[in-house]
Scaffold this motif. Structure first.
Motif, PDB file in Angstrom:
ATOM      1  N   PHE A   1      32.744  40.998  35.414  1.00 46.38           N
ATOM      2  CA  PHE A   1      31.980  41.030  34.168  1.00 46.38           C
ATOM      3  C   PHE A   1      30.534  41.430  34.436  1.00 46.38           C
ATOM      4  O   PHE A   1      29.965  42.245  33.708  1.00 46.38           O
ATOM      5  CB  PHE A   1      32.032  39.666  33.476  1.00 46.38           C
ATOM      6  CG  PHE A   1      31.426  39.658  32.099  1.00 46.38           C
ATOM      7  CD1 PHE A   1      32.194  39.963  30.987  1.00 46.38           C
ATOM      8  CD2 PHE A   1      30.077  39.347  31.913  1.00 46.38           C
ATOM      9  CE1 PHE A   1      31.637  39.958  29.708  1.00 46.38           C
ATOM     10  CE2 PHE A   1      29.511  39.350  30.648  1.00 46.38           C
ATOM     11  CZ  PHE A   1      30.291  39.656  29.540  1.00 46.38           C
TER      12      PHE A   1
ATOM     13  N   LEU B   1      34.439  44.489  33.202  1.00 48.02           N
ATOM     14  CA  LEU B   1      34.991  43.751  32.072  1.00 48.02           C
ATOM     15  C   LEU B   1      33.893  43.580  31.030  1.00 48.02           C
ATOM     16  O   LEU B   1      32.716  43.424  31.375  1.00 48.02           O
ATOM     17  CB  LEU B   1      35.497  42.369  32.512  1.00 48.02           C
ATOM     18  CG  LEU B   1      36.654  42.323  33.507  1.00 48.02           C
ATOM     19  CD1 LEU B   1      36.950  40.883  33.896  1.00 48.02           C
ATOM     20  CD2 LEU B   1      37.901  42.973  32.928  1.00 48.02           C
TER      21      LEU B   1
ATOM     22  N   ASN C   1      38.093  42.364  27.027  1.00 49.64           N
ATOM     23  CA  ASN C   1      38.665  41.020  27.159  1.00 49.64           C
ATOM     24  C   ASN C   1      39.574  40.687  25.978  1.00 49.64           C
ATOM     25  O   ASN C   1      40.623  40.056  26.161  1.00 49.64           O
ATOM     26  CB  ASN C   1      37.549  39.973  27.259  1.00 49.64           C
ATOM     27  CG  ASN C   1      36.835  40.031  28.603  1.00 49.64           C
ATOM     28  OD1 ASN C   1      37.237  40.776  29.491  1.00 49.64           O
ATOM     29  ND2 ASN C   1      35.772  39.266  28.738  1.00 49.64           N
TER      30      ASN C   1
ATOM     31  N   THR D   1      43.440  39.938  26.252  1.00 50.98           N
ATOM     32  CA  THR D   1      43.949  38.670  25.726  1.00 50.98           C
ATOM     33  C   THR D   1      45.198  38.901  24.872  1.00 50.98           C
ATOM     34  O   THR D   1      46.174  38.144  24.968  1.00 50.98           O
ATOM     35  CB  THR D   1      42.866  37.969  24.881  1.00 50.98           C
ATOM     36  OG1 THR D   1      41.738  37.681  25.717  1.00 50.98           O
ATOM     37  CG2 THR D   1      43.387  36.663  24.302  1.00 50.98           C
TER      38      THR D   1
ATOM     39  N   LEU E   1      39.888  36.399  33.078  1.00 49.63           N
ATOM     40  CA  LEU E   1      39.257  36.305  31.764  1.00 49.63           C
ATOM     41  C   LEU E   1      38.385  35.060  31.643  1.00 49.63           C
ATOM     42  O   LEU E   1      37.307  35.102  31.053  1.00 49.63           O
ATOM     43  CB  LEU E   1      40.329  36.292  30.673  1.00 49.63           C
ATOM     44  CG  LEU E   1      40.910  37.652  30.281  1.00 49.63           C
ATOM     45  CD1 LEU E   1      42.089  37.468  29.338  1.00 49.63           C
ATOM     46  CD2 LEU E   1      39.857  38.528  29.629  1.00 49.63           C
TER      47      LEU E   1
ATOM     48  N   ALA F   1      35.245  35.788  33.433  1.00 50.88           N
ATOM     49  CA  ALA F   1      34.412  36.681  32.630  1.00 50.88           C
ATOM     50  C   ALA F   1      33.732  35.909  31.504  1.00 50.88           C
ATOM     51  O   ALA F   1      32.563  36.176  31.171  1.00 50.88           O
ATOM     52  CB  ALA F   1      35.264  37.816  32.062  1.00 50.88           C
ATOM     53  N   SER F   2      34.435  34.938  30.920  1.00 51.87           N
ATOM     54  CA  SER F   2      33.835  34.113  29.861  1.00 51.87           C
ATOM     55  C   SER F   2      32.687  33.279  30.418  1.00 51.87           C
ATOM     56  O   SER F   2      31.646  33.119  29.776  1.00 51.87           O
ATOM     57  CB  SER F   2      34.894  33.205  29.233  1.00 51.87           C
ATOM     58  OG  SER F   2      35.872  33.958  28.564  1.00 51.87           O
TER      59      SER F   2
END
Length: 313
Positions: A24, A29, A34, A38, A213, A216-217
Motif C-alpha cells: 500500500f 495497492l 482493495n 474484496t 488487504l 493495506a487497511s
C-alpha cells in the motif's frame, strides 16, 4: 501448551499483513483496487474455500456424532451474538458500530488459526469436529453476519437515504455454497482430482489475500490513533478471556463429549476473523474499526489463548 504453534501462526499472519502494508505504501495497492479485490474474495475465493473444506474431508463419523457437533455449533452461533450485543452495551459502543462489535465477538479466526492449533493440541478427530463447526460458521457469517455489519453501513441510496440490509444479501455465493457444502457432506459425493485441486487452489488464495488487504487497511490508518482506541482493550479481555471462561462451565452442564468441549473452548478463544475487514469494505461499514479488531486481538492472542487453555484444560 506449545506456544510455538501460536507463534508460528502469528508470525505468518503479521508477515502477510506487513507485506500488504508495504504494498500500500509503495502504491501497488490502493482503496479502489482493495474494493475490487474484496469482491473477488467474498464472491469467489471464500465460497471456494468453503467447498474445499468439505471436499478434502477424509474422515466420517457416525450420524449421531455429526448431528451433536452441528447442534453444538448452531447453539454457539445463536448465543454469541447475544453476548456481542451485551459487550457493545457495556463498552458504550456508538449505535453505528454495535453490529460490527457483535460480529467481531461472534466470528473468530477458525480457518487460519483454529485448524492448526486444534490439530496440534487435540488431534485429527478434533480437526474433524472443527470442520463441522466451520460449516455452521460459514453459514452464519454469510447470513446474519453480513446483516450485523451492514447495519452500521454508510451506504446510501440514490435519494440520499441510508440503505437498509436487503434480502439479496442472503443469496450471496457465500451462503449458497455454505448450504451446498452441508449437502455435499451428507451426500458423501466424490469428484475428480482435477476438480478438487482447482477448488483448493482458488480457495487457498483467501487467507493470504485477506491478510494483504488487512495490512493495506492498517497502512491507510494513523497507527497511534489505532492504538488509542480504548474500547479495544476491554473488548479483548471480554471476548478472549471472560467469554470463554464463562461459557465453558455452562457447556460442561450440557455436553458430555470432552473433545467437543475442548474444541468449543479453543474456538471461543481465537482472535477476530479477518472476514470482519472484508465485509466492512464490501458493505461500507467501519473498515478501520474492523482492522483494529483483527490486528489487536491477533496480537494479544499470544497471551490470551494459552491463559484460557491453562485455566480450563
Amino acid at each position: 501448551m506449545d506456544i510455538q504453534i501460536i507463534l508460528h501462526q502469528l508470525i505468518t499472519l503479521f508477515l502477510l499483513m506487513g507485506t500488504g502494508f508495504l504494498l500500500f505504501k509503495l502504491e501497488f495497492l490502493n482503496a479502489e483496487f482493495n474494493r475490487t479485490l474484496t469482491k473477488l474474495l467474498i464472491n469467489v475465493t471464500m465460497p471456494f474455500l468453503i467447498i474445499d473444506s468439505v471436499l478434502k474431508l477424509t474422515q466420517r463419523a457416525p450420524v449421531s456424532t455429526v448431528l451433536l457437533v452441528l447442534a453444538a455449533a448452531v447453539v454457539l452461533y445463536l448465543i454469541l451474538p447475544l453476548f456481542g450485543f451485551l459487550i457493545a452495551r457495556l463498552l458504550f459502543v456508538p449505535k453505528a458500530q454495535r453490529g460490527l462489535y457483535t460480529y467481531m465477538t461472534t466470528f473468530s479466526n477458525v480457518g487460519f488459526m483454529g485448524f492448526p492449533l486444534i490439530s496440534a493440541l487435540l488431534g485429527a478427530e478434533a480437526v474433524f469436529y472443527t470442520a463441522l463447526f466451520n460449516m455452521i460458521f460459514n453459514l452464519s457469517s454469510f447470513s446474519y453476519g453480513i446483516l450485523l455489519i451492514s447495519s452500521g453501513s454508510a451506504q446510501t441510496s440514490r435519494n440520499g437515504a441510508k440503505e437498509k440490509p436487503r434480502l439479496r444479501m442472503l443469496l450471496s455465493p457465500g451462503i449458497l455454497l455454505s448450504l451446498l457444502a452441508i449437502v455435499l457432506y451428507f451426500a458423501n459425493l466424490s469428484f475428480p482430482a482435477p476438480v478438487v485441486d482447482v477448488v483448493g487452489y482458488i480457495g487457498g488464495l483467501t487467507t493470504p489475500l485477506a491478510m494483504l488487504l488487512t495490512g493495506a487497511s492498517i497502512a491507510s490508518m494513523n497507527l497511534p490513533e489505532m492504538l488509542r482506541d480504548w474500547r479495544m482493550y476491554p473488548f479483548i479481555l471480554l471476548k478472549q478471556i471472560a467469554l470463554p471462561l464463562c461459557l465453558y462451565p455452562l457447556f460442561c452442564l450440557f455436553i458430555q463429549d470432552a473433545l467437543l468441549l475442548n474444541v468449543s473452548l479453543i474456538m471461543l478463544s481465537l482472535p477476530v476473523a479477518n472476514s470482519a475487514v472484508l465485509f466492512s469494505i464490501e458493505y461500507r461499514a467501519d473498515e478501520k474499526l474492523a482492522t483494529r479488531g483483527v490486528f489487536l486481538t491477533t496480537f494479544f492472542s499470544i497471551a490470551t489463548i494459552p491463559l484460557v487453555v491453562f485455566l480450563c484444560l
